[in-house]
Design an enzyme around this catalytic site. Structure first.
Site, short mmCIF file in Angstrom:
data_model
loop_
_atom_site.label_atom_id
_atom_site.label_comp_id
_atom_site.label_asym_id
_atom_site.label_seq_id
_atom_site.Cartn_x
_atom_site.Cartn_y
_atom_site.Cartn_z
CG ASN A 7 -1.81 1.16 1.22
OD1 ASN A 7 -2.14 1.96 0.32
ND2 ASN A 7 -2.63 1.02 2.39
NE ARG A 64 -6.30 1.52 -0.22
CZ ARG A 64 -6.32 2.87 0.36
NH1 ARG A 64 -5.24 3.15 0.70
NH2 ARG A 64 -7.33 3.16 0.43
CG HIS A 153 -13.83 3.08 2.96
ND1 HIS A 153 -14.56 3.99 3.41
CD2 HIS A 153 -12.52 3.75 3.01
CE1 HIS A 153 -13.98 4.96 4.15
NE2 HIS A 153 -12.53 4.65 4.03
CG LEU A 182 -19.10 3.09 10.87
CD1 LEU A 182 -19.85 3.43 12.21
CD2 LEU A 182 -19.51 3.98 10.14
N GLY A 185 -12.10 8.07 7.84
CA GLY A 185 -13.15 7.92 6.88
C GLY A 185 -14.18 7.18 7.11
NE ARG A 214 -11.87 12.15 4.19
CZ ARG A 214 -11.63 10.78 3.85
NH1 ARG A 214 -12.46 10.25 3.25
NH2 ARG A 214 -10.54 10.05 4.42
NE ARG A 258 -8.70 5.87 20.04
CZ ARG A 258 -7.64 5.00 19.51
NH1 ARG A 258 -7.16 4.09 19.99
NH2 ARG A 258 -7.12 5.73 18.35
CD GLU A 337 -9.14 -1.31 3.75
OE1 GLU A 337 -9.00 -0.84 5.11
OE2 GLU A 337 -9.27 -0.40 2.99
P1 AMP Z 1 -9.38 3.89 11.51
O1 AMP Z 1 -9.51 4.83 10.41
O2 AMP Z 1 -10.07 2.67 11.21
O3 AMP Z 1 -8.05 3.37 12.31
O4 AMP Z 1 -10.38 4.25 12.78
C1 AMP Z 1 -10.14 5.59 13.42
C2 AMP Z 1 -11.22 6.20 14.40
O5 AMP Z 1 -11.44 4.83 15.16
C3 AMP Z 1 -10.91 7.09 15.05
O6 AMP Z 1 -12.10 7.98 15.41
C4 AMP Z 1 -10.70 6.37 16.57
O7 AMP Z 1 -10.95 7.23 17.70
C5 AMP Z 1 -11.57 5.23 16.56
N1 AMP Z 1 -10.79 3.92 17.09
C6 AMP Z 1 -9.73 3.23 16.55
N2 AMP Z 1 -9.46 2.37 17.74
C7 AMP Z 1 -10.12 2.46 18.56
C8 AMP Z 1 -10.38 1.62 19.83
N3 AMP Z 1 -9.54 0.93 20.26
N4 AMP Z 1 -11.22 2.27 20.81
C9 AMP Z 1 -12.25 3.06 20.75
N5 AMP Z 1 -11.97 3.96 19.47
C10 AMP Z 1 -11.05 3.57 18.41
#
Ligand code: AMP
Length: 352
Positions: A7, A64, A153, A182, A185, A214, A258, A337
């Site tokens: 990637n 990718r 995605h 979720l 993005g 976004r 978080r 992915e």
């Molecule tokens: P991603 O783009 O899939 O890495 O997701 C990012 C989003 O997921 C952010 O808003 C983080 O706060 C939330 N997130 C990722 N890991 C955790 C976790 N272990 N506990 C709670 N929220 C998480």
């Protein structure tokens, strides 16, 4: 077969290395800050040389690639014609596709004769019917400029759709699903008999759900208003919509769910509002896609927020299915992915 999944970003290369068909992850890693001041790695070719040295014998490579426009409906083995087409698609993804291409060209030079496959973020959504992908604009913008909904995605939606079908003990061609990616993005897809018939991201990954930074859906007239009345340049508006909006823009705290959740628990009003809007928009899309599908076997949640924030999943589904004859199952499935790219690369190369 030892499959390397690459990637390539504009200044980074992430990789995962698998033994297929066992789907055993042998190693993974990343090289960052490529070409930046003070970095020992000055270009992608140098970075890939280091990766190839670290992993040892490679039998196939899966890349990718962000945008495949209407040219690529499925993963494709790379040849000169494919390289030319990926380059052409760069006008639709000017940051991502050139970086993906750097990786492809470097691997081609470093590993002569090794088969490479391109797996496109947009390909899974190429099953959308025109009623879902044509915008309400003069038709010439679609014909001449290819302005339409593409969706993104795709690899993640496809992976969780397959895994959900396995859990439901059904063939993918027999399942109707709503898949919700979720993360930072966010996008959602209505999957009918294994193929998307609608998805929330559009011409770019800006449309649809509220995201980390976004905006998702807004009235398009806001853009001309900002340009005319606030005298903002197109670049400034682009920056606001992509990097300063969404959860971050509303909460004024962070794009990280978080941190926003913590602030909301401490009583911060704007953090509460950001979460409320996030859930509200998600709920509207799920309901709309239930309408589009007629019936759904499951609503599937994945990526950072989908996998780790049960209160968001609960909030989005609460009361939603009460009056339905067939109530969809609610599933949380961790996305992968890279494994999907490895599977598709293996499938293509095995056939030769
Ligand atoms: P991603 O783009 O899939 O890495 O997701 C990012 C989003 O997921 C952010 O808003 C983080 O706060 C939330 N997130 C990722 N890991 C955790 C976790 N272990 N506990 C709670 N929220 C998480």
């Amino acid at each position: 077969m030892r499959v390397l999944v690459i990637n390539c970003g504009s200044s980074s290369i992430k990789y995962k290395f698998y033994e297929m068909a066992r789907e055993k992850l042998i190693s993974k890693g990343a090289i960052e800050r490529i070409g930046e001041k003070g970095s020992p790695v000055t270009n992608h070719r140098q970075g890939l040389k280091l990766i190839l040295k670290a992993v040892g014998r490679v039998e196939a490579i899966g890349h990718r690639v962000v945008h495949g426009a209407e040219d690529f409906r499925e993963p494709t083995l790379i040849n000169e014609k494919v390289i030319r087409k990926i380059r052409e698609c760069s006008r639709l993804a000017p940051i991502h596709n050139p970086a993906n291409l750097e990786g492809i060209l470097a691997c081609k030079a470093l590993l002569k004769g090794i088969k490479q496959a391109a797996v496109f973020d947009t390909a899974f959504h190429q099953s959308l019917p025109p009623r879902a992908f044509i915008y309400g604009l003069p038709y010439r913008f679609y014909r001449q400029d290819k302005i339409r909904k593409y969706g993104f995605h795709g690899t993640s939606h496809e992976y969780v759709a397959y895994e959900a079908a396995k859990l439901l003990r059904k063939n993918i061609s027999q399942v109707n699903l709503i898949t919700c990616h979720l993360g930072n993005g966010c996008s959602i897809a209505a999957v009918k008999n294994g193929h998307p018939i609608d998805t929330s991201m559009g011409f770019t990954p800006l449309e649809g759900l509220l995201m980390g930074t976004r905006s998702g859906d807004i009235d398009p007239a806001i853009i001309t208003y900002l340009v005319r009345k606030k005298k903002l340049s197109p670049e400034a508006v682009d920056e606001i919509l992509n990097k300063e909006s969404g959860l971050k823009g509303i909460s004024g705290i962070s794009n990280d769910m978080r941190k926003i959740t913590l602030a909301a628990k401490k009583g911060n009003g704007r953090a509460k509002l950001a979460i409320e809007i996030f859930i509200y928009r998600l709920k509207k899309y799920i309901w709309a896609y239930l309408g589009v599908l007629g019936e759904a076997d499951a609503v599937v949640f994945t990526a950072g927020i989908g996998e780790h924030r049960p209160e968001i999943v609960r909030g989005a589904c609460l009361g939603l299915f009460n009056n339905l004859r067939v109530k969809p199952k609610v599933m949380v499935i961790p996305t992968d992915e890279e494994l999907m790219i490895a599977r598709q690369t293996y499938k293509l190369v095995k056939k030769i």
